[in-house]
Design a protein around this motif. Structure first.
Motif, short mmCIF file in Angstrom:
data_model
loop_
_atom_site.label_atom_id
_atom_site.label_comp_id
_atom_site.label_asym_id
_atom_site.label_seq_id
_atom_site.Cartn_x
_atom_site.Cartn_y
_atom_site.Cartn_z
N ILE A 93 6.40 29.92 63.50
CA ILE A 93 7.29 28.88 63.05
C ILE A 93 7.41 29.38 61.01
CG2 ILE A 93 6.03 26.26 62.12
CD1 ILE A 93 4.87 26.37 64.56
N GLY A 94 6.85 29.70 60.31
CA GLY A 94 6.68 30.24 59.45
C GLY A 94 8.08 30.48 59.13
N GLU A 95 8.08 31.25 59.99
CA GLU A 95 9.10 32.54 59.88
C GLU A 95 11.12 31.81 59.71
OE1 GLU A 95 12.55 36.50 62.04
OE2 GLU A 95 9.89 35.47 62.69
N SER A 96 10.66 30.72 60.39
CA SER A 96 11.77 30.10 61.31
C SER A 96 12.18 28.96 60.25
CB SER A 96 12.18 28.92 62.44
OG SER A 96 10.80 27.84 62.06
N LEU A 97 11.64 28.57 58.89
CA LEU A 97 11.18 27.71 58.05
C LEU A 97 11.52 28.14 56.56
CD1 LEU A 97 8.90 25.18 59.37
CD2 LEU A 97 10.99 24.82 59.05
N GLY A 98 11.16 30.05 56.31
CA GLY A 98 11.68 30.56 54.96
C GLY A 98 10.46 30.73 55.09
N MET A 99 9.49 30.60 55.35
CA MET A 99 7.46 30.21 54.58
C MET A 99 6.90 31.50 55.33
SD MET A 99 5.63 27.14 55.64
CE MET A 99 7.96 25.76 54.61
N SER A 100 5.68 31.92 55.00
CA SER A 100 5.38 32.94 55.57
C SER A 100 4.01 32.19 56.40
CB SER A 100 3.57 33.26 54.31
OG SER A 100 3.35 32.07 53.69
N ARG A 101 3.43 32.64 57.63
CA ARG A 101 2.57 32.17 58.77
C ARG A 101 1.43 31.05 58.04
NH1 ARG A 101 -2.73 32.07 58.97
NH2 ARG A 101 -2.89 33.46 58.05
N GLN A 102 0.51 31.50 56.66
CA GLN A 102 0.15 30.77 56.02
C GLN A 102 0.02 29.73 55.41
OE1 GLN A 102 -3.85 31.89 56.37
NE2 GLN A 102 -3.92 29.84 54.59
N SER A 103 1.29 29.31 54.04
CA SER A 103 2.50 28.49 54.59
C SER A 103 1.86 27.18 55.08
CB SER A 103 3.44 29.30 53.45
OG SER A 103 3.29 30.06 52.07
N ALA A 104 3.07 27.69 56.22
CA ALA A 104 3.40 27.26 57.02
C ALA A 104 2.47 26.16 58.17
CB ALA A 104 4.49 27.26 58.18
N TRP A 105 1.25 27.52 57.83
CA TRP A 105 -0.08 26.08 59.10
C TRP A 105 -0.93 25.99 57.68
CZ3 TRP A 105 -5.17 26.56 57.51
CH2 TRP A 105 -6.43 26.26 58.01
N GLU A 106 -0.90 26.21 56.13
CA GLU A 106 -1.50 24.82 55.08
C GLU A 106 -0.54 23.98 54.81
OE1 GLU A 106 -1.56 27.39 51.94
OE2 GLU A 106 -3.22 28.65 52.21
N ARG A 107 0.80 24.00 55.64
CA ARG A 107 1.36 22.99 55.46
C ARG A 107 1.51 22.03 55.94
NH1 ARG A 107 8.06 22.15 53.40
NH2 ARG A 107 8.27 19.96 54.24
N PHE A 108 0.98 22.58 57.82
CA PHE A 108 1.45 21.37 58.90
C PHE A 108 0.42 21.12 59.60
CE2 PHE A 108 5.96 23.05 57.67
CZ PHE A 108 6.23 21.68 57.38
N HIS A 109 -0.96 21.73 59.55
CA HIS A 109 -1.70 21.61 60.20
C HIS A 109 -2.68 20.90 60.62
CE1 HIS A 109 -6.42 23.23 61.56
NE2 HIS A 109 -4.97 23.10 62.50
N PRO A 110 -2.42 20.35 59.55
CA PRO A 110 -3.55 18.90 59.07
C PRO A 110 -3.07 18.11 59.66
CG PRO A 110 -3.60 19.99 56.41
CD PRO A 110 -2.36 21.03 57.68
N HIS A 111 -1.02 18.23 59.83
CA HIS A 111 -0.26 17.07 60.77
C HIS A 111 -0.55 16.62 62.23
CE1 HIS A 111 0.02 15.50 56.60
NE2 HIS A 111 0.71 16.53 56.13
N VAL A 112 -0.36 18.03 62.42
CA VAL A 112 0.09 18.68 63.67
C VAL A 112 -1.60 18.78 64.66
CG1 VAL A 112 2.10 19.59 63.32
CG2 VAL A 112 0.54 21.17 63.37
N GLU A 113 -2.74 19.14 64.24
CA GLU A 113 -3.45 19.69 65.24
C GLU A 113 -4.94 19.18 64.64
OE1 GLU A 113 -3.31 24.31 65.00
OE2 GLU A 113 -1.72 24.18 66.27
N GLY A 114 -4.27 18.02 63.89
CA GLY A 114 -6.01 17.65 63.41
C GLY A 114 -6.29 16.43 63.84
#
Length: 114
Positions: A93-114
């Motif tokens: 997901i991060g790669e497809s958005l041009g960001m790191s795995r960690q950046s993708a997780w930090e940005r979206f994790h609370p919204h999609v898995e919380g």
């Protein structure tokens, strides 16, 4: 909402779109007409609709664009949630958005898995 005139779907009618953007029939027709009448190459066209606005009109539009940004962000969270629902990794997901795995997780994790 139409990404060009920012009218709601209810006001604009059917929209043609791609992920995160849409254009109503009126804006599509105006765009085609403008390009045909101008007879200009794309590089010769004005840089944006803000060029035709006075200061008050420009300031009036800013909140509408902020609202559009929020809608796009909401749609993006839904798409990321769908990707996670299919078991796709944060790295992909991060790669497809041009960001790191960690950046993708930090940005979206609370919204999609919380």
């Amino acid at each position: 909402m139409c990404s060009f005139c920012l009218r709601s779907r209810e006001d604009a009618g059917r929209l043609v779109g791609a992920p995160g953007v849409g254009i109503c029939q009126r804006c599509a027709q105006n765009t085609v007409r403008m390009l045909e009448e101008a007879g200009l190459e794309p590089a010769e066209l004005s840089s944006g609709p803000w060029d035709a606005c006075d200061d008050d009109e420009l300031l009036e539009q800013l909140p509408r664009f902020a609202q559009a940004r929020e809608k796009v962000e909401e749609h993006l969270r839904h798409w990321v949630g769908a990707a996670r629902g299919r078991g796709l990794s944060w790295a992909s997901i991060g790669e497809s958005l041009g960001m790191s795995r960690q950046s993708a997780w930090e940005r979206f994790h609370p919204h999609v898995e919380g």
